[in-house]
Design a protein around this motif. Structure first.
Motif, PDB file in Angstrom:
ATOM      1  N   UNK A 182      31.161  39.816  47.416  1.00  0.00           N
ATOM      2  CA  UNK A 182      32.080  38.560  47.739  1.00  0.00           C
ATOM      3  C   UNK A 182      33.400  38.505  46.928  1.00  0.00           C
ATOM      4  N   UNK A 183      33.685  36.625  47.454  1.00  0.00           N
ATOM      5  CA  UNK A 183      35.456  37.022  46.488  1.00  0.00           C
ATOM      6  C   UNK A 183      35.143  36.369  45.457  1.00  0.00           C
ATOM      7  N   UNK A 184      34.163  35.826  44.570  1.00  0.00           N
ATOM      8  CA  UNK A 184      34.242  35.664  43.155  1.00  0.00           C
ATOM      9  C   UNK A 184      33.513  36.806  42.300  1.00  0.00           C
ATOM     10  N   UNK A 185      33.264  37.305  42.760  1.00  0.00           N
ATOM     11  CA  UNK A 185      33.320  39.070  42.146  1.00  0.00           C
ATOM     12  C   UNK A 185      34.121  40.092  42.271  1.00  0.00           C
ATOM     13  N   UNK A 186      34.827  39.404  43.610  1.00  0.00           N
ATOM     14  CA  UNK A 186      35.500  40.822  43.673  1.00  0.00           C
ATOM     15  C   UNK A 186      36.700  40.651  42.832  1.00  0.00           C
ATOM     16  N   UNK A 187      37.219  39.216  42.262  1.00  0.00           N
ATOM     17  CA  UNK A 187      38.263  38.398  42.001  1.00  0.00           C
ATOM     18  C   UNK A 187      37.782  39.169  40.712  1.00  0.00           C
ATOM     19  N   UNK A 188      36.714  38.895  40.308  1.00  0.00           N
ATOM     20  CA  UNK A 188      36.116  39.161  38.332  1.00  0.00           C
ATOM     21  C   UNK A 188      35.688  40.590  38.552  1.00  0.00           C
ATOM     22  N   UNK A 189      36.132  41.598  39.105  1.00  0.00           N
ATOM     23  CA  UNK A 189      36.140  42.949  39.167  1.00  0.00           C
ATOM     24  C   UNK A 189      37.267  43.189  38.250  1.00  0.00           C
TER      25      UNK A 189
ATOM     26  N   UNK B 162      38.712  47.195  37.690  1.00  0.00           N
ATOM     27  CA  UNK B 162      38.168  47.852  38.956  1.00  0.00           C
ATOM     28  C   UNK B 162      39.733  48.559  39.039  1.00  0.00           C
ATOM     29  N   UNK B 163      39.879  49.471  38.978  1.00  0.00           N
ATOM     30  CA  UNK B 163      41.101  51.051  39.728  1.00  0.00           C
ATOM     31  C   UNK B 163      40.659  50.364  41.576  1.00  0.00           C
ATOM     32  N   UNK B 164      39.443  50.818  41.500  1.00  0.00           N
ATOM     33  CA  UNK B 164      39.348  50.942  43.474  1.00  0.00           C
ATOM     34  C   UNK B 164      39.820  49.146  43.678  1.00  0.00           C
ATOM     35  N   UNK B 165      39.126  47.980  43.069  1.00  0.00           N
ATOM     36  CA  UNK B 165      39.532  46.481  43.608  1.00  0.00           C
ATOM     37  C   UNK B 165      40.789  47.006  43.365  1.00  0.00           C
ATOM     38  N   UNK B 166      41.521  47.330  42.758  1.00  0.00           N
ATOM     39  CA  UNK B 166      43.024  46.656  41.648  1.00  0.00           C
ATOM     40  C   UNK B 166      44.097  47.250  43.754  1.00  0.00           C
ATOM     41  N   UNK B 167      43.490  48.568  43.997  1.00  0.00           N
ATOM     42  CA  UNK B 167      44.060  49.202  44.739  1.00  0.00           C
ATOM     43  C   UNK B 167      43.780  47.828  46.656  1.00  0.00           C
TER      44      UNK B 167
ATOM     45  N   UNK C 196      46.338  45.300  46.108  1.00  0.00           N
ATOM     46  CA  UNK C 196      47.684  45.527  46.684  1.00  0.00           C
ATOM     47  C   UNK C 196      48.040  46.334  47.254  1.00  0.00           C
ATOM     48  N   UNK C 197      46.996  46.521  48.036  1.00  0.00           N
ATOM     49  CA  UNK C 197      47.109  46.852  50.020  1.00  0.00           C
ATOM     50  C   UNK C 197      47.734  44.746  50.341  1.00  0.00           C
ATOM     51  N   UNK C 198      46.650  44.436  50.251  1.00  0.00           N
ATOM     52  CA  UNK C 198      46.259  43.030  50.796  1.00  0.00           C
ATOM     53  C   UNK C 198      47.767  41.808  50.710  1.00  0.00           C
ATOM     54  N   UNK C 199      47.563  42.212  49.471  1.00  0.00           N
ATOM     55  CA  UNK C 199      49.206  41.731  49.134  1.00  0.00           C
ATOM     56  C   UNK C 199      50.407  42.320  49.305  1.00  0.00           C
TER      57      UNK C 199
END
Length: 376
Positions: A274-281, A286-291, A294-297
């Motif tokens: 979920x979104x809160x957990x995504x941003x917490x990570x 978290x390198x996978x979440x960072x990618x 960045x793709x989203x942005x």
């Protein structure tokens, strides 16, 4: 304003309106300050203040610092003398907010209610609205109306949803809801309602683009301080800008719309959380979440850059995801836009909304506030 040819009653109404609006704009002011600012006789000011007090529209609260004589009483409007309700209908949730005459949120509630095109659902919405007003003791005489922000384009006469593929509710009518709500009602496109809020009494943003980052993407174009509807009421529908003709299938039936890359749920799908957990990570590095982020942005930057080339104005990030943005996210988004833009960008042209997911219901509610102030 010329008063030649006006009746005494018309002149009195104009004077009362001038006094009220000066108090409203000043927030607090003295009787002498009103007389001076309006170049109005002190007796006329006194009479109008008496009328407004009797109507419950203003109050005298506190005093100004003395300048040598008796301290002047501070006069202000009663912000809660009238309130407006804003309702947002989403696929899984319902938001209700009450705002005062300055657009401040007095109370708000969110309910988990799956959307349905049915009389039972509309009746349930009405029940929640009525329970909300009872819970917070909002007397019916103070409620100006209830504005309903919903995903989908609204017909030019405001009577129905003219395009509603997100919720599959094309043709749904205002009357479906209003028969269950005992106040004046209106339908608003949620994105345009959010856009109106972001520019309400904000001179700086008279020309701007609002990007609404909710579970589904939306947008609004503000020109000269007004929401631009366009010929077919779909101005600002940035979610259907094609950024990749071979991209994912959008609910509109086309491929590669910005919606398929930048709606909030796309982050959840990509990250599997979920979104809160995504941003917490994400904030933990978290390198996978960072990618994913960045793709989203990057996709968002492509769209904003294209819009900025045409309109060259401020951009406001609003909606559910807005509160999760940090200054470094805005810096990264700005840099991504600058890197692909053919023109030099102004400093600080992207701003974050402070209203988050409540932007649509609050923005919708402002219609009745504006109507009241205009007629006051």
């Amino acid at each position: 304003m010329k008063t030649t040819g006006m009746t005494t009653m018309e002149i009195k109404k104009i004077n009362k309106s001038k006094v009220y609006h000066l108090i409203y704009d000043s927030r607090t002011i003295s009787k002498q300050g009103i007389a001076s600012a309006l170049e109005m006789g002190i007796n006329t000011v006194t009479q109008n203040l008496k009328l407004l007090e009797e109507e419950g529209m203003i109050e005298r609260k506190g005093c100004f610092e003395s300048t040598g004589g008796r301290k002047a009483r501070a006069i202000r409007i009663l912000p809660t003398a009238r309130i407006s309700l804003g309702i947002e209908i989403l696929r899984k949730r319902l938001h209700i907010a009450a705002v005062d005459l300055y657009g401040n949120i007095l109370e708000q509630e969110s309910y988990t209610i799956p959307f349905q095109v049915s009389s039972a659902y509309c009746e349930q919405v009405g029940q929640k609205v009525n329970a909300f007003t009872v819970k917070y003791a909002f007397s019916p005489s103070r409620i100006l109306g209830a504005a309903i922000a919903i995903q989908g384009l609204i017909s030019t006469d405001g009577s129905s949803v003219s395009y509603g593929r997100v919720l599959d509710h094309t043709g749904m009518k205002l009357s479906d809801f209003s028969r269950h709500i005992p106040y004046p009602c209106r339908l608003e496109h949620d994105s345009k309602a959010a856009g109106y809020l972001e520019t309400w009494h904000q001179e700086k943003f008279r020309d701007s683009i609002v990007v609404l980052l909710n579970q589904n993407l939306g947008g609004a174009v503000i020109l000269d301080g007004k929401v631009h509807n366009g010929l077919g009421m779909h101005s600002g529908s940035i979610e259907h800008m094609c950024i990749n003709p071979d991209g994912p299938l959008c609910y509109c039936g086309e491929r590669g719309c910005l919606e398929t890359y930048c709606y909030a749920d796309s982050l959840e799908h990509a990250a599997g959380t979920d979104i809160p957990s995504f941003f917490a990570e994400l904030r933990l590095g978290n390198p996978a979440f960072s990618k994913i982020w960045k793709d989203y942005l990057r996709h968002q930057a492509f769209a904003v850059c294209s819009l900025n080339v045409v309109l060259d104005c401020y951009v406001i990030i609003s909606g559910y995801l807005a509160p999760f943005f940090l200054p470094e996210d805005l810096e990264l988004l700005t840099q991504m836009i600058t890197d692909i833009s053919p023109f030099k960008q102004q400093n600080d042209f992207i701003f974050l909304s402070s209203h988050g997911q409540l932007a649509p219901p609050v923005g919708a509610a402002l219609y009745y506030i504006d109507e009241f102030l205009h007629n006051m």
